[in-house]
Design an enzyme around this catalytic site. Sequence first.
Site, mmCIF file in Angstrom:
data_model
loop_
_atom_site.group_PDB
_atom_site.id
_atom_site.type_symbol
_atom_site.label_atom_id
_atom_site.label_comp_id
_atom_site.label_asym_id
_atom_site.label_seq_id
_atom_site.Cartn_x
_atom_site.Cartn_y
_atom_site.Cartn_z
ATOM 1 N N TYR A 159 0.832 -1.200 0.000
ATOM 2 C CA TYR A 159 0.000 0.000 0.000
ATOM 3 C C TYR A 159 0.869 1.254 0.000
ATOM 4 C CZ TYR A 159 -3.719 3.215 1.457
ATOM 5 O OH TYR A 159 -4.616 4.256 1.537
ATOM 6 N N LYS A 163 1.056 4.139 -2.963
ATOM 7 C CA LYS A 163 0.702 5.529 -2.706
ATOM 8 C C LYS A 163 1.919 6.447 -2.834
ATOM 9 C CE LYS A 163 -3.661 4.817 -1.984
ATOM 10 N NZ LYS A 163 -4.650 5.300 -2.977
#
Length: 253
Positions: A159, A163
């Site tokens: 993640y 990002k």
Amino acid sequence: MEFKDVPAIVTGGASGLGEGSARALAAAGAKVAIFDLQEERGRKVAEELGGLFVRCDVADAYSAEAAFAAAREVHGPCGIAVNCAGIAPAGKIVGKEGPMPLDDFSRVIQVNLVGSFNIMRLAAAEMANREANGDGERGVIISTASIAAYEGQVGQVAYSASKGGVVSMTLQAARELARSGIRVNTIAPGIFMTPMMAGFSQEVQDSLAATLPFPKRLGQPEEFGLLVDQIVRNPLLNGETIRLDCALRMAPK
């Protein structure tokens, strides 16, 4: 940029931060198309907003291209694009079952990072052919990162990487698309009340809120939408990643 009758696309607009964005854009007068895989919920929100729902897998080139074509036929060329579609599965580099399956890591990158670029490239192509306003502006692209791009916690390796990639794209894309009069910005939210968060107990929600410096509460999707509104309105905001996190800096775990 003015909102009145400007075609806007919001990925992940059926719920959470995407829904907050879609509602803010519609309230300002934009013609909103929701791109999502949640058909029932997406159609309901689109109907409430007087907008359009299009089923779209942002990680698939052909699905996104077809979705843009469908939205363009109804609303015209995209003038505002907001990337909110994403996934956030947890997983350690080496867990109890051994090393993280490479496919698990790749899937997060594909949806969150490649999916954001997929929408960006298609939106920019349409925006470049729109009539410019007095500033020469033709469109605005807003992506969603996370404070995990900066302070990824244990179990967030995929993640955080995805990002972080979104953050890294922002300035470069703003510089490249400047010649076409397209602004590019990113929002890096902290802890928000999303459908996933709503599934946690009140005790868990309260414990998370207690980690926030101020205000000590979870963010609401409409507050994310408020920042989307302000980014579109302010012509000088370009190439920025804006943290929306109550001054939170996450601990390792």
